[in-house]
Design a protein around this motif. Structure first.
Motif, PDB file in Angstrom:
ATOM      1  N   ILE A  83       0.886  -1.160   0.000  1.00  0.00           N
ATOM      2  CA  ILE A  83       0.000   0.000   0.000  1.00  0.00           C
ATOM      3  C   ILE A  83       0.926   1.212   0.000  1.00  0.00           C
ATOM      4  O   ILE A  83       1.453   1.620   1.033  1.00  0.00           O
ATOM      5  CB  ILE A  83      -0.921   0.014   1.241  1.00  0.00           C
ATOM      6  N   LEU A  84       1.164   1.742  -1.188  1.00  0.00           N
ATOM      7  CA  LEU A  84       2.170   2.788  -1.339  1.00  0.00           C
ATOM      8  C   LEU A  84       1.700   4.100  -0.720  1.00  0.00           C
ATOM      9  O   LEU A  84       0.632   4.613  -1.047  1.00  0.00           O
ATOM     10  CB  LEU A  84       2.490   2.992  -2.819  1.00  0.00           C
ATOM     11  N   LYS A  85       2.513   4.601   0.166  1.00  0.00           N
ATOM     12  CA  LYS A  85       2.247   5.898   0.790  1.00  0.00           C
ATOM     13  C   LYS A  85       3.451   6.795   0.532  1.00  0.00           C
ATOM     14  O   LYS A  85       4.501   6.628   1.163  1.00  0.00           O
ATOM     15  CB  LYS A  85       2.018   5.729   2.294  1.00  0.00           C
ATOM     16  N   PRO A  86       3.324   7.709  -0.432  1.00  0.00           N
ATOM     17  CA  PRO A  86       4.447   8.608  -0.715  1.00  0.00           C
ATOM     18  C   PRO A  86       4.903   9.322   0.547  1.00  0.00           C
ATOM     19  O   PRO A  86       4.076   9.738   1.377  1.00  0.00           O
ATOM     20  CB  PRO A  86       3.866   9.594  -1.731  1.00  0.00           C
ATOM     21  N   PRO A  87       6.195   9.439   0.751  1.00  0.00           N
ATOM     22  CA  PRO A  87       6.716  10.069   1.972  1.00  0.00           C
ATOM     23  C   PRO A  87       6.378  11.563   2.017  1.00  0.00           C
ATOM     24  O   PRO A  87       6.185  12.205   0.985  1.00  0.00           O
ATOM     25  CB  PRO A  87       8.228   9.848   1.861  1.00  0.00           C
ATOM     26  N   LEU A  88       6.320  12.080   3.210  1.00  0.00           N
ATOM     27  CA  LEU A  88       6.020  13.502   3.388  1.00  0.00           C
ATOM     28  C   LEU A  88       7.266  14.363   3.260  1.00  0.00           C
ATOM     29  O   LEU A  88       7.170  15.547   2.929  1.00  0.00           O
ATOM     30  CB  LEU A  88       5.374  13.720   4.764  1.00  0.00           C
ATOM     31  N   GLU A  89       8.430  13.756   3.506  1.00  0.00           N
ATOM     32  CA  GLU A  89       9.676  14.515   3.433  1.00  0.00           C
ATOM     33  C   GLU A  89       9.952  14.911   1.980  1.00  0.00           C
ATOM     34  O   GLU A  89       9.962  14.047   1.092  1.00  0.00           O
ATOM     35  CB  GLU A  89      10.853  13.701   3.964  1.00  0.00           C
ATOM     36  N   PRO A  90      10.182  16.183   1.696  1.00  0.00           N
ATOM     37  CA  PRO A  90      10.438  16.631   0.308  1.00  0.00           C
ATOM     38  C   PRO A  90      11.618  15.929  -0.329  1.00  0.00           C
ATOM     39  O   PRO A  90      11.606  15.646  -1.529  1.00  0.00           O
ATOM     40  CB  PRO A  90      10.698  18.131   0.476  1.00  0.00           C
TER      41      PRO A  90
END
Length: 280
Positions: A83-90
């Motif tokens: 379940i891909l969750k793109p990271p919040l860190e830029p």
């Protein structure tokens, strides 16, 4: 580890995949039967110590060839297993990219396969013989499939050479044998016989050995550098030989040669990659 559904794993997605897989599926058991029933009784007394040892070694090789092949096909290494969750860190998010075919934001080192029609984590390449992509979670099984295929083919080739060119030299040292080697299909059609069939199996094992060795040589820098086919000469993710091997074979890598059923967890999830150098 997540497995793909059987209908997806075992159903080839192209005619080329199907033909290559059937060559392995038919060639391995035929070669084993040829080795056990035809060659070994002429080289060793049936039931003797060496006959038993070689028979057990053959079982081990066939088991590892077939089980690692099936593991390659069954282990899901696509983005669908997460379940891909793109990271919040830029810094991490900037390395993700949009796949137009999957309509999803996918992690770094993940690329789309036109044959499998899905993005694959740390995609290495699409393998015709396993009918699937080789990526982060099944590279271990692909490596051992190649290794044991080459080892088994070499052993059969040596024994078959003794059988054909020494024990039965009076029959096989003739021009027609060359015809069988060069055009096996025509030879088996015009003059079908067990003797010609043995030559065809012998030839297939030579080809299997050469292909396995060439593939292992080609993948050597990939294993050594911790990279993939697309950027096989890069050092962006090079953790050193031990670290790179562990990234493929897992934390218990010294035991993985025994069987694909030996559990060896990978030290990375295959999703969030950060390069160690500025090459990428």
């Amino acid at each position: 580890m997540i497995l793909r559904p059987l209908h997806r794993a075992l159903l080839p997605r192209s005619a080329g995949d199907g033909m290559c897989f059937m060559l392995i599926a038919a060639g391995v058991p035929l070669t084993y039967i040829f080795q056990v029933t035809v060659i070994m009784p002429e080289l060793h007394n049936v039931g003797s110590f060496w006959y038993t040892i070689i028979w057990l070694a053959g079982i081990f090789l066939v088991f590892n060839i077939t089980s690692n092949l099936l593991a390659c096909m069954l282990v899901d290494t696509s983005i669908k297993m997460h379940i891909l969750k793109p990271p919040l860190e830029p810094q991490l998010l900037s390395r993700w990219h949009m796949c137009d075919r999957c309509q999803a934001l996918v992690p770094p080192r993940s690329w789309h396969c036109e044959t499998c029609d899905v993005c694959v984590l740390k995609r290495n390449h699409h393998c015709r013989f396993t009918c699937c992509c080789i990526g982060h979670h099944n590279y271990r099984y692909f490596f051992y499939f190649l290794f044991y295929m080459g080892l088994g083919a070499l052993y059969v080739t040596i024994n078959a050479s003794i059988y054909l060119w020494y024990l039965h030299a009076d029959f096989y040292w003739r021009p027609y044998t060359l015809v069988t080697i060069l055009v096996p299909a025509i030879s088996l059609t015009v003059h079908a016989s067990w003797e010609n069939f043995y030559v065809v199996i012998y030839e297939l094992n030579i080809l299997a050995f050469l292909m396995s060795v060439l593939m292992l040589i080609y993948h050597r820098p990939i294993l050594q550098r911790g990279t993939v086919v697309k950027d096989r000469l890069s050092n962006a993710y090079n953790l050193g030989l031990r670290g790179n091997m562990e990234m493929v074979l897992g934390k218990r890598m010294y035991w993985t040669w025994l069987s694909p059923f030996v559990r060896s967890e990978l030290p990375h999830d295959g999703v969030n990659w950060l390069p160690l150098t500025k090459e990428e």
